[in-house]
Scaffold this active site. Structure first.
Site, PDB file in Angstrom:
ATOM      1  N   ARG A 148       1.403 -10.904   7.209  1.00 33.12           N
ATOM      2  CA  ARG A 148       1.090  -9.754   6.343  1.00 33.12           C
ATOM      3  C   ARG A 148       2.058  -8.595   6.626  1.00 33.12           C
ATOM      4  O   ARG A 148       1.656  -7.516   7.040  1.00 33.12           O
ATOM      5  CB  ARG A 148      -0.341  -9.318   6.688  1.00 33.12           C
ATOM      6  CG  ARG A 148      -1.273  -9.163   5.541  1.00 33.12           C
ATOM      7  CD  ARG A 148      -2.681  -8.837   5.992  1.00 33.12           C
ATOM      8  NE  ARG A 148      -2.782  -8.013   7.144  1.00 33.12           N
ATOM      9  CZ  ARG A 148      -3.324  -8.398   8.312  1.00 33.12           C
ATOM     10  NH1 ARG A 148      -3.842  -9.583   8.463  1.00 33.12           N
ATOM     11  NH2 ARG A 148      -3.366  -7.556   9.332  1.00 33.12           N
ATOM     12  N   ARG A 170     -10.648   0.364  14.630  1.00 30.72           N
ATOM     13  CA  ARG A 170     -10.397   1.227  13.477  1.00 30.72           C
ATOM     14  C   ARG A 170     -11.182   0.578  12.346  1.00 30.72           C
ATOM     15  O   ARG A 170     -12.383   0.395  12.473  1.00 30.72           O
ATOM     16  CB  ARG A 170      -8.874   1.236  13.233  1.00 30.72           C
ATOM     17  CG  ARG A 170      -8.331   2.453  12.592  1.00 30.72           C
ATOM     18  CD  ARG A 170      -6.825   2.356  12.416  1.00 30.72           C
ATOM     19  NE  ARG A 170      -6.427   1.260  11.548  1.00 30.72           N
ATOM     20  CZ  ARG A 170      -5.191   1.067  11.074  1.00 30.72           C
ATOM     21  NH1 ARG A 170      -4.227   1.880  11.414  1.00 30.72           N
ATOM     22  NH2 ARG A 170      -4.914   0.070  10.281  1.00 30.72           N
ATOM     23  N   CYS A 202      15.326  24.800   3.510  1.00 32.23           N
ATOM     24  CA  CYS A 202      14.391  25.616   2.731  1.00 32.23           C
ATOM     25  C   CYS A 202      13.531  24.701   1.852  1.00 32.23           C
ATOM     26  O   CYS A 202      13.630  23.483   1.946  1.00 32.23           O
ATOM     27  CB  CYS A 202      15.163  26.591   1.852  1.00 32.23           C
ATOM     28  SG  CYS A 202      16.445  27.479   2.751  1.00 32.23           S
ATOM     29  N   MET A 203      12.725  25.296   0.996  1.00 34.21           N
ATOM     30  CA  MET A 203      11.852  24.474   0.162  1.00 34.21           C
ATOM     31  C   MET A 203      12.656  23.577  -0.792  1.00 34.21           C
ATOM     32  O   MET A 203      12.291  22.424  -1.042  1.00 34.21           O
ATOM     33  CB  MET A 203      10.907  25.355  -0.658  1.00 34.21           C
ATOM     34  CG  MET A 203       9.897  24.558  -1.450  1.00 34.21           C
ATOM     35  SD  MET A 203       8.872  25.547  -2.536  1.00 34.21           S
ATOM     36  CE  MET A 203       7.853  26.418  -1.380  1.00 34.21           C
ATOM     37  N   ASP A 204      13.776  24.108  -1.299  1.00 36.78           N
ATOM     38  CA  ASP A 204      14.502  23.424  -2.367  1.00 36.78           C
ATOM     39  C   ASP A 204      15.932  23.045  -2.010  1.00 36.78           C
ATOM     40  O   ASP A 204      16.626  22.445  -2.842  1.00 36.78           O
ATOM     41  CB  ASP A 204      14.612  24.346  -3.602  1.00 36.78           C
ATOM     42  CG  ASP A 204      13.326  25.076  -3.871  1.00 36.78           C
ATOM     43  OD1 ASP A 204      12.306  24.387  -4.001  1.00 36.78           O
ATOM     44  OD2 ASP A 204      13.331  26.315  -3.909  1.00 36.78           O
ATOM     45  N   HIS A 250      -6.247  -6.949  12.461  1.00 40.11           N
ATOM     46  CA  HIS A 250      -5.002  -6.173  12.574  1.00 40.11           C
ATOM     47  C   HIS A 250      -4.749  -5.865  14.046  1.00 40.11           C
ATOM     48  O   HIS A 250      -5.679  -5.605  14.806  1.00 40.11           O
ATOM     49  CB  HIS A 250      -5.159  -4.893  11.745  1.00 40.11           C
ATOM     50  CG  HIS A 250      -3.880  -4.199  11.421  1.00 40.11           C
ATOM     51  ND1 HIS A 250      -2.722  -4.851  11.077  1.00 40.11           N
ATOM     52  CD2 HIS A 250      -3.576  -2.872  11.360  1.00 40.11           C
ATOM     53  CE1 HIS A 250      -1.771  -3.958  10.828  1.00 40.11           C
ATOM     54  NE2 HIS A 250      -2.259  -2.756  11.010  1.00 40.11           N
ATOM     55  N   LYS A 262       0.856  -1.199   0.000  1.00 38.42           N
ATOM     56  CA  LYS A 262       0.000   0.000   0.000  1.00 38.42           C
ATOM     57  C   LYS A 262       0.889   1.244   0.000  1.00 38.42           C
ATOM     58  O   LYS A 262       2.092   1.153   0.252  1.00 38.42           O
ATOM     59  CB  LYS A 262      -0.902  -0.021   1.227  1.00 38.42           C
ATOM     60  CG  LYS A 262      -0.129   0.021   2.532  1.00 38.42           C
ATOM     61  CD  LYS A 262      -1.025  -0.027   3.748  1.00 38.42           C
ATOM     62  CE  LYS A 262      -0.159   0.044   5.001  1.00 38.42           C
ATOM     63  NZ  LYS A 262      -0.825   0.554   6.162  1.00 38.42           N
ATOM     64  N   TYR A 283      17.969  31.227   5.435  1.00 38.74           N
ATOM     65  CA  TYR A 283      16.966  32.179   5.929  1.00 38.74           C
ATOM     66  C   TYR A 283      17.062  32.412   7.435  1.00 38.74           C
ATOM     67  O   TYR A 283      17.174  31.460   8.209  1.00 38.74           O
ATOM     68  CB  TYR A 283      15.561  31.644   5.652  1.00 38.74           C
ATOM     69  CG  TYR A 283      15.149  31.637   4.200  1.00 38.74           C
ATOM     70  CD1 TYR A 283      15.328  32.759   3.388  1.00 38.74           C
ATOM     71  CD2 TYR A 283      14.556  30.503   3.653  1.00 38.74           C
ATOM     72  CE1 TYR A 283      14.925  32.731   2.056  1.00 38.74           C
ATOM     73  CE2 TYR A 283      14.151  30.479   2.327  1.00 38.74           C
ATOM     74  CZ  TYR A 283      14.340  31.600   1.533  1.00 38.74           C
ATOM     75  OH  TYR A 283      13.940  31.586   0.223  1.00 38.74           O
TER      76      TYR A 283
HETATM   77  C1  LIG Z   1      -4.228  -4.358   7.634  1.00 36.57           C
HETATM   78  C2  LIG Z   1      -2.750  -4.213   7.610  1.00 36.57           C
HETATM   79  N1  LIG Z   1      -1.994  -5.325   7.570  1.00 36.57           N
HETATM   80  C3  LIG Z   1      -0.648  -5.273   7.547  1.00 36.57           C
HETATM   81  C4  LIG Z   1       0.004  -4.060   7.594  1.00 36.57           C
HETATM   82  C5  LIG Z   1       1.514  -4.036   7.606  1.00 36.57           C
HETATM   83  O1  LIG Z   1       1.979  -3.493   8.812  1.00 36.57           O
HETATM   84  P1  LIG Z   1       3.546  -3.318   9.074  1.00 36.57           P
HETATM   85  O2  LIG Z   1       4.015  -2.327   8.082  1.00 36.57           O
HETATM   86  O3  LIG Z   1       3.621  -2.804  10.463  1.00 36.57           O
HETATM   87  O4  LIG Z   1       4.164  -4.643   8.886  1.00 36.57           O
HETATM   88  C6  LIG Z   1      -0.748  -2.876   7.652  1.00 36.57           C
HETATM   89  C7  LIG Z   1      -0.078  -1.580   7.748  1.00 36.57           C
HETATM   90  O5  LIG Z   1      -0.456  -0.698   8.442  1.00 36.57           O
HETATM   91  C8  LIG Z   1      -2.161  -2.958   7.652  1.00 36.57           C
HETATM   92  O6  LIG Z   1      -2.923  -1.862   7.689  1.00 36.57           O
END
Ligand SMILES: Cc1ncc(COP(=O)(O)O)c(C=O)c1O
Length: 379
Positions: A227, A139, A317-319, A171, A41, A270
Site C-alpha cells: 500500500r 492511532r 513574503c505572502m506573494d 499500518h 489520499k 520586509y
Molecule cells: C493506512 C495507510 N496506508 C498506507 C499509507 C502510505 O504510506 P507511505 O506514504 O508512507 O507509503 C498511508 C499514509 O500515511 C496510510 O495512512
C-alpha cells in the site's frame, strides 16, 4: 490549487505522470507478486488524485487507497472503476453513498461497523468492509480489546448478507527504520489478528500491511498487497538509503517577474533582513507563503534558474521572494523559469526543503496551494 485551465500560470506544480507510472513499475517489482494499492489520499499527496490514479492503474496498480468517503467518491465520479478503499471516516459519515458506489470501507471500531451495517440495510445493498486492526500504531484501527466483539458482530452481518468482508489491514509505526524490532512485533500481531478472524469463522480475501518504506525494504511484510504512497510520487521513503530508482513527480516552479539592479548597502524585502554587500542584480519570483513557500525558508534556500542555483535573499513574503543573481552571468531575464524544488537535474529536492524546515518531504509536496496551478505532463 487551480487546475491546468489557467493559461501562462505564474506559479505551477508540474506533475510528471510518466514518473508516476515509472515509480509504480518500480514498486511492482519490489512487491514481488503482491498486488499494489496506490495511496492517493490528500488529493494524491497534492499531485492530483484522479490523474495519479489513472496513471498508476495504467502502469499496473490494482487498487486505490484514500482516507475519506468524499475522496473515494471523487475518483468514482471521474469514472475510475478499480477497487477503492477508504479508511478514516466518522460514524456519521455518508456510508450509504460509499456502499452505493462500491467503495470498500475500512472499519476501525464496533460503532463504525454498526453505522456501515445500518447504511447497507437502509439502501438494501451489501457493504464491502475491510477490517483495520491496530497492531501497535495506536492511532486509527480496531483496538485489541474490542477486536473479538467486532469479529462476532461482523460474523453475523456477513451471514445476513449485510456485509461482505474483503480484507484485513494494519499500518506500521516504524516502517522507515527497516531494522526496527517493532516491525516484527507488528507482523506477529497482524498474523494473530488474521488467525483470530479465521478462528471466528471469517474468511478474508486479502491481507495488507506494507507502506512505501516496507514495500521497498521488507519483503517479509508484503502479504497479498502493498500500500505505497510517497514512493509513488518518487520520494524515497527511507532516509539514508539510495533512491531505489524512483523519480520525483512534482516540480514546483514560477516565472521570474522582474530583474533589477540593487545598489550596495540597499536592503531587500520586509525588515531589510538582507543588505546587498555589493552592487548586484536580483530576480523577483512571484511565489510566497500563500502559495506554499514557507516563510521559515527566508534566506536559506536556493532556486534553479537557467541551469544555475541562486540564493533567496531577504524575507519570503505572502506573494513573492527575491533571489540574488550577482553579476547575472547567465543573463536571467523576465519570464525565465525558477525551479523551487523538483525532479529537474540540478534543482533542489523536496528533501532539501524538508531538512531546512525540520520536517518530512511528505509535508513539502503537500505545501503548494492557493494560486498555484497544477499541470500534468506525460499522461
Ligand atoms: C493506512 C495507510 N496506508 C498506507 C499509507 C502510505 O504510506 P507511505 O506514504 O508512507 O507509503 C498511508 C499514509 O500515511 C496510510 O495512512
Amino acid at each position: 490549487m487551480a487546475g491546468s485551465e489557467v493559461v501562462n500560470a505564474q506559479v505551477e506544480a508540474v506533475i510528471d505522470l510518466e514518473a508516476i507510472a515509472h515509480n509504480v513499475r518500480v514498486l511492482r517489482e519490489y512487491a514481488r507478486g503482491a498486488a499494489v494499492m496506490v495511496v492517493v489520499k490528500g488529493d494524491g499527496y497534492n499531485h492530483g488524485a484522479v490523474e495519479v490514479a489513472r496513471a498508476a492503474l495504467a502502469a499496473g496498480a490494482a487498487e486505490l487507497g484514500v482516507t475519506t468517503i468524499a475522496e473515494a467518491l471523487r475518483l468514482r465520479r471521474a469514472g475510475i472503476t478499480a477497487p477503492i478503499l477508504c479508511w478514516l471516516n466518522t460514524a456519521d459519515a455518508d456510508y450509504a453513498a460509499a456502499i452505493a458506489a462500491d467503495i470498500e470501507i475500512g472499519v476501525s471500531s464496533l460503532s463504525h461497523l454498526r453505522a456501515v451495517a445500518a447504511a447497507a440495510r437502509g439502501i438494501r445493498r451489501t457493504a464491502i468492509v475491510t477490517l483495520k486492526v491496530d497492531t501497535g500504531l495506536n492511532r486509527n484501527g480496531i483496538a485489541s480489546d474490542e477486536y473479538p466483539t467486532v469479529l462476532a458482530a461482523l460474523h453475523m452481518l456477513v451471514d445476513e448478507g449485510v456485509v461482505r468482508l474483503r480484507a484485513i489491514f494494519s499500518h506500521l509505526a516504524h516502517a522507515d527504520e527497516p531494522d526496527h524490532p517493532f516491525l516484527d512485533v507488528q507482523r506477529e500481531r497482524f498474523v494473530a489478528a488474521i488467525a483470530a478472524a479465521e478462528a471466528a469463522g471469517l474468511r478474508t480475501e486479502l491481507a495488507h500491511l506494507a507502506n512505501s518504506a516496507a514495500t521497498l525494504t521488507r519483503p517479509d511484510l508484503a502479504f497479498d498487497m502493498v500500500r505505497p504512497g510517497i514512493a509513488v510520487y518518487g520520494l524515497p521513503p527511507v532516509p539514508g538509503l539510495p533512491d531505489f530508482g524512483l523519480r520525483p513527480a512534482m516540480t514546483f516552479q514560477a516565472k521570474v517577474t522582474l530583474v533589477k539592479w540593487v545598489a550596495a548597502g540597499e536592503g531587500v524585502s520586509y525588515g531589510h533582513q538582507w543588505i546587498a554587500p555589493r552592487d548586484t542584480t536580483v530576480a523577483l519570483v512571484p511565489a510566497g507563503y500563500a502559495d506554499g513557500v514557507f516563510r521559515a525558508l527566508s534566506g536559506r534556500f536556493e532556486v534553479l534558474i537557467g541551469g544555475q542555483r541562486h540564493p533567496n535573499v531577504g524575507r519570503v513574503c505572502m506573494d513573492q521572494f527575491v533571489v540574488d543573481l550577482g553579476d547575472n552571468p547567465a543573463d536571467v531575464t523576465e519570464g525565465d523559469t525558477a525551479v523551487l524544488f523538483g525532479g529537474v537535474p540540478g534543482a533542489p529536492g523536496a528533501q532539501d526543503w524538508a531538512e531546512l524546515l525540520g520536517t518530512i518531504h511528505y509535508e513539502v509536496v503537500c505545501a503548494p496551494k492557493g494560486r498555484v496551478t497544477r499541470r500534468h505532463t506525460g499522461g
